[in-house]
Write an enzyme that holds these catalytic residues in place. Structure first.
Site, PDB file in Angstrom:
ATOM      1  N   ARG A 135       7.781  79.926  -4.023  1.00 12.45           N
ATOM      2  CA  ARG A 135       6.588  80.969  -4.038  1.00 12.45           C
ATOM      3  C   ARG A 135       7.392  82.206  -4.231  1.00 12.45           C
ATOM      4  O   ARG A 135       8.179  82.609  -3.823  1.00 12.45           O
ATOM      5  CB  ARG A 135       6.185  80.696  -2.519  1.00 12.45           C
ATOM      6  CG  ARG A 135       5.100  79.623  -2.219  1.00 12.45           C
ATOM      7  CD  ARG A 135       3.666  79.716  -3.351  1.00 12.45           C
ATOM      8  NE  ARG A 135       2.894  78.751  -2.891  1.00 12.45           N
ATOM      9  CZ  ARG A 135       2.970  77.506  -3.637  1.00 12.45           C
ATOM     10  NH1 ARG A 135       3.848  77.474  -4.637  1.00 12.45           N
ATOM     11  NH2 ARG A 135       2.167  76.540  -3.490  1.00 12.45           N
ATOM     12  N   ALA A 150       4.256  71.790 -10.899  1.00 16.39           N
ATOM     13  CA  ALA A 150       3.465  70.634 -10.717  1.00 16.39           C
ATOM     14  C   ALA A 150       2.696  69.834 -11.850  1.00 16.39           C
ATOM     15  O   ALA A 150       2.131  69.146 -11.680  1.00 16.39           O
ATOM     16  CB  ALA A 150       2.553  70.838  -9.347  1.00 16.39           C
ATOM     17  N   ASP A 190      19.062  75.148   5.268  1.00 20.40           N
ATOM     18  CA  ASP A 190      17.850  74.710   5.656  1.00 20.40           C
ATOM     19  C   ASP A 190      18.055  74.617   7.301  1.00 20.40           C
ATOM     20  O   ASP A 190      18.642  73.684   7.748  1.00 20.40           O
ATOM     21  CB  ASP A 190      17.298  73.443   5.054  1.00 20.40           C
ATOM     22  CG  ASP A 190      15.959  73.064   5.444  1.00 20.40           C
ATOM     23  OD1 ASP A 190      15.382  73.405   6.717  1.00 20.40           O
ATOM     24  OD2 ASP A 190      15.277  72.527   4.763  1.00 20.40           O
ATOM     25  N   ASP A 202       8.857  80.509 -11.721  1.00 19.57           N
ATOM     26  CA  ASP A 202       7.779  79.885 -11.986  1.00 19.57           C
ATOM     27  C   ASP A 202       6.762  80.423 -11.366  1.00 19.57           C
ATOM     28  O   ASP A 202       5.480  80.092 -11.434  1.00 19.57           O
ATOM     29  CB  ASP A 202       7.870  78.097 -11.634  1.00 19.57           C
ATOM     30  CG  ASP A 202       6.710  77.527 -12.168  1.00 19.57           C
ATOM     31  OD1 ASP A 202       5.994  77.698 -13.034  1.00 19.57           O
ATOM     32  OD2 ASP A 202       6.279  76.601 -11.186  1.00 19.57           O
ATOM     33  N   HIS A 205       3.469  79.218 -13.302  1.00 20.07           N
ATOM     34  CA  HIS A 205       3.238  78.177 -12.244  1.00 20.07           C
ATOM     35  C   HIS A 205       2.847  76.721 -12.465  1.00 20.07           C
ATOM     36  O   HIS A 205       1.930  76.202 -12.528  1.00 20.07           O
ATOM     37  CB  HIS A 205       2.192  78.778 -11.314  1.00 20.07           C
ATOM     38  CG  HIS A 205       2.249  78.046  -9.851  1.00 20.07           C
ATOM     39  ND1 HIS A 205       1.839  78.663  -8.733  1.00 20.07           N
ATOM     40  CD2 HIS A 205       2.690  76.963  -9.340  1.00 20.07           C
ATOM     41  CE1 HIS A 205       1.816  77.940  -7.592  1.00 20.07           C
ATOM     42  NE2 HIS A 205       2.519  76.704  -8.164  1.00 20.07           N
ATOM     43  N   GLU A 252      -0.398  86.236  -8.634  1.00 20.07           N
ATOM     44  CA  GLU A 252      -0.417  85.263  -9.788  1.00 20.07           C
ATOM     45  C   GLU A 252      -1.713  85.361 -10.419  1.00 20.07           C
ATOM     46  O   GLU A 252      -2.944  85.249  -9.835  1.00 20.07           O
ATOM     47  CB  GLU A 252      -0.326  83.876  -9.556  1.00 20.07           C
ATOM     48  CG  GLU A 252       1.225  83.687  -9.030  1.00 20.07           C
ATOM     49  CD  GLU A 252       1.746  82.172  -8.850  1.00 20.07           C
ATOM     50  OE1 GLU A 252       0.594  81.434  -8.674  1.00 20.07           O
ATOM     51  OE2 GLU A 252       2.885  82.023  -8.396  1.00 20.07           O
ATOM     52  N   VAL A 286      10.978  77.951  -7.866  1.00 18.38           N
ATOM     53  CA  VAL A 286       9.819  77.402  -8.311  1.00 18.38           C
ATOM     54  C   VAL A 286       8.997  76.930  -6.854  1.00 18.38           C
ATOM     55  O   VAL A 286       8.170  76.099  -6.735  1.00 18.38           O
ATOM     56  CB  VAL A 286      10.082  75.857  -8.924  1.00 18.38           C
ATOM     57  CG1 VAL A 286      10.291  75.758 -10.158  1.00 18.38           C
ATOM     58  CG2 VAL A 286      10.975  74.868  -8.489  1.00 18.38           C
TER      59      VAL A 286
END
Ligand SMILES: NC(=O)C1=CN([C@@H]2O[C@H](COP(=O)(O)OP(=O)(O)OC[C@H]3O[C@@H](n4cnc5c(N)ncnc54)[C@H](O)[C@@H]3O)[C@@H](O)[C@H]2O)C=CC1
Ligand SMILES: O=C(O)C(=O)COP(=O)(O)O
Length: 625
Positions: free
Chosen positions: A312, A363, A251, A336, A360, A341, A310
């Site tokens: 995008r 969440a 990152d 996911d 998806h 989509e 999970v």
């Protein structure tokens, strides 16, 4: 004297319109404005409204919504409808309840893009999840009314942020409430992929007992690369450590100490993907991450690597992933999220036998959905009230304490801009604006973005139909070719508690319809201060004055001589125009002087002509605040 925030009256109470009007007139606060009450000398509270996200067209909105329940009044006593919120995707009841306390709420789940376009202009706020595309077209359709877009979740890649900013529409998200749910889903996919849970489950349900086919791989001792070490990535790392995995992370913006605290090693992109047995994706979909997992990066990975996504779908080149799965370079993937989509029914990726998929669901836990719904509802309500939400995505975040401290200066900045633009004459337009802050505070202690935005608002709004707020102020200034420079002048005072001594607004290279406002340097110059929580005008061109910036203002330039105040006062008094403040500033005795007169009512033309006809008065101008 600190300004304290006054709460808005509850707009949802089913008071009669008359009661509501009385109650709200007393508060004198429009629902869409920030309201601050500053006590003056212990006397009754004076309300200063700072329009940070003020409604662009409340009157129009009222016309368009004749059937809405009328429950409060604007500062002029006119009735206003409650704000209207359109919820376009499933939101938990707990969030809807928060919204309903403040607004009329319509839930319209599963709308087509055309239905959304047709509806959006009737709403002040729109709430979506990941399934609704808030495009430029949607934001254009909502222009004039739509003020807030709430994303009930983290990823805002489905919202056209640039278009929202241009429209002055605040975008807020709910960035924290689904972190754990997404991380848990990542771990669920990691473990079920490694042990072929979904494939074995499907086979057994189809009557096949295939113990040899579904031998999995162990997690303990394996290297997991976390790509994107933010909220979700760190939580996945924490859990993977508990499973005995060796965690590395990539990152470019993550603080090394956060990684160290969790026991993850921060490495480069190439090192992460070449060393990993498992790669879990947790970065946002932004231009720099679009399809970063492609033929080239798959080529660098270990043969037999396993990938979890999970985040995008768009961060993976899905065709390249199918090729990598077919060649065995990637042994398995657990996904996911997808570029489109829902994905096509015949998607090779979804149907691939080495791929585990969920629709998806990252969440989608009861707990996360409740948390997200409350988080977004509170952010949207706050934004509709004119507060700046802490989760604003396209506006600077201004902490509540800073906002409270700056409130009277925000009002002063807007009023100085508003007065300055009314002094401009000629066709050349304003090019350069300089805002000079005299302050004891260092740059780190005084964030002037809010003040600069309000000067822009003051300058632009009286001369255009553009609605300006903190979200679009810089964009609007740029669009109009307005260069707004800022300067800080240090004010030495060990005791000064106020954040600012004064704010000066200078318009350069313009003609003025009031020559007295031109300084020696040729600029229109206005300066103000806050006294007892109230903005005052304290300098006009070279003349020192002191007039409270309330109501309207008359500026007169005359030869300094006795009796002038009486003459002007008489004319106004005879016409029932109440003078709230009056101040005279002069260069030298008997030379030029300026009279600044604050008036509660707007004098009619005849009254103004009478003032202009006083022989000693050389010029005068009436300015609205
Ligand atoms: N599947 C689902 O239902 C859910 C998906 N998400 C998605 O998960 C992702 C992460 O969410 P959060 O952790 O809450 O966001 P976050 O903003 O806390 O973390 C994202 C991290 O990605 C890093 N990053 C940015 N560019 C990068 C790059 N080029 N390479 C590597 N790292 C990069 C950022 O520095 C940041 O630390 C988002 O895409 C979000 O939309 C989040 C929640 C639920
Ligand atoms: O918060 C996110 O970024 C998510 O992807 C969750 O999406 P959702 O709200 O479940 O459509």
């Amino acid at each position: 004297m600190a300004a304290s925030r006054a709460l808005l009256p509850s707009p949802h109470a089913t008071a009669t319109p008359a009661r509501a009007r009385a109650r709200l007139a007393a508060a004198a606060a429009a629902p869409s404005s920030l309201t601050f009450a500053a006590r003056r000398g212990g006397a009754r509270a004076r309300v200063v409204r700072c329009a940070i996200l003020s409604s662009p067209a409340p009157a129009k909105a009222a016309e368009e919504q004749p059937t809405k329940r009328i429950s409060r009044a604007g500062s002029n006593g006119a009735l206003r409808p409650k704000p209207a919120v359109l919820v376009a995707e499933k939101l938990s009841e707990a969030g809807l309840a928060v919204l309903r306390e403040f607004a009329d709420v319509e839930c319209a789940y599963g709308m087509s893009p055309a239905e959304l376009l047709a509806k959006v202009a009737q709403f002040d706020a729109l709430i979506v999840r990941s399934g609704t595309k808030v495009t430029r077209e949607v934001l254009e359709a909502g222009r004039g009314r739509l003020r807030v877009v709430g994303r009930a979740g983290v990823g805002i890649d489905n919202v056209d942020l640039q278009a929202a900013t241009e429209a002055g529409c605040l975008v807020v998200n709910a960035p924290t409430a689904n972190t754990v749910a997404a991380a848990e889903h990542g771990i669920a996919l990691l473990a079920s992929m490694a042990r072929n849970v979904s494939q074995a489950d499907a086979a057994l349900k189809a009557g096949k007992w295939q113990r040899n086919k579904y031998v999995g791989v162990s997690l303990v001792g394996k290297t997991l690369a976390i790509m994107g070490f933010g909220k979700v990535g760190s939580e996945v790392a924490r859990r993977a450590k508990g499973l005995g995995m060796h965690v590395i992370a990539h990152d470019p913006y993550a603080p090394a100490d956060r990684a160290r605290a969790i026991g993850a090693e921060l490495v480069s992109f190439d090192e992460a993907i070449t060393r990993a047995d498992f790669i879990s994706l947790h970065m946002p979909l932004i231009p720099t991450t679009n399809k970063v997992f492609n033929d080239e990066s798959f080529g660098k990975m270990k043969t037999g690597v396993r990938i979890i996504n999970v985040a995008r779908g768009g961060v993976i080149d899905e065709d390249a992933l199918v090729r990598a799965l077919d060649s065995g370079k990637v042994a398995q993937a657990a996904l996911d999220v997808f570029t489109v989509e829902p994905p096509a029914k015949d998607s090779k990726l979804v149907l691939h036998e080495n791929v585990t998929v969920t629709p998806h669901l990252g969440a989608s836990t009861v707990e996360a959905q409740e948390g997200v719904a409350i988080e977004i509802a509170e952010a949207v309500v706050g934004a509709l009230k004119g507060e700046l939400a802490a989760t604003a995505v396209n506006a600077p975040m201004v902490p509540a304490e800073v906002m409270s401290e700056l409130a009277p200066y925000v009002s002063l900045a807007e009023k100085l801009g508003r007065l300055a633009v009314q002094l401009v004459a000629g066709e050349t337009g304003i090019k350069g604006v300089k805002v000079v802050y005299t302050t004891t505070r260092g740059p780190d202690d005084l964030d002037t973005r809010l003040l600069r935005a309000m000067v822009t608002k003051g300058i632009v709004e009286p001369v255009s139909s553009t609605f300006v707020n903190l979200v679009n102020a810089d964009y609007t200034a740029k669009q109009r070719g307005l260069r707004i420079a800022e300067e800080r002048v240090s004010h030495d005072s060990a005791t000064a508690e106020a954040p600012l001594e004064s704010i000066q607004v200078r318009l350069s290279q313009v003609q003025s319809k009031f020559a007295g406002a031109i300084s020696d340097g040729g600029d229109i110059v206005l300066e103000g201060r806050v006294k007892y929580g109230v903005p005052h005008l304290t300098l006009v061109g070279p003349y020192e004055v002191d007039v409270s910036l309330e109501g309207n203002l008359i500026l007169c330039r005359q030869i300094d001589q006795p009796g002038m105040i009486g003459k002007v006062g008489n004319i106004l008094g005879q016409r029932n125009v109440n003078i709230s403040f009056m101040s005279v500033g002069r260069t030298f005795r008997g030379k030029q002087a300026i009279m600044a007169i604050g008036v509660d009512e707007e004098p009619n033309k005849e009254t103004l002509d009478k003032i202009g006809a006083i022989p000693a008065i050389e010029e005068f101008v009436f300015l609205e605040l």
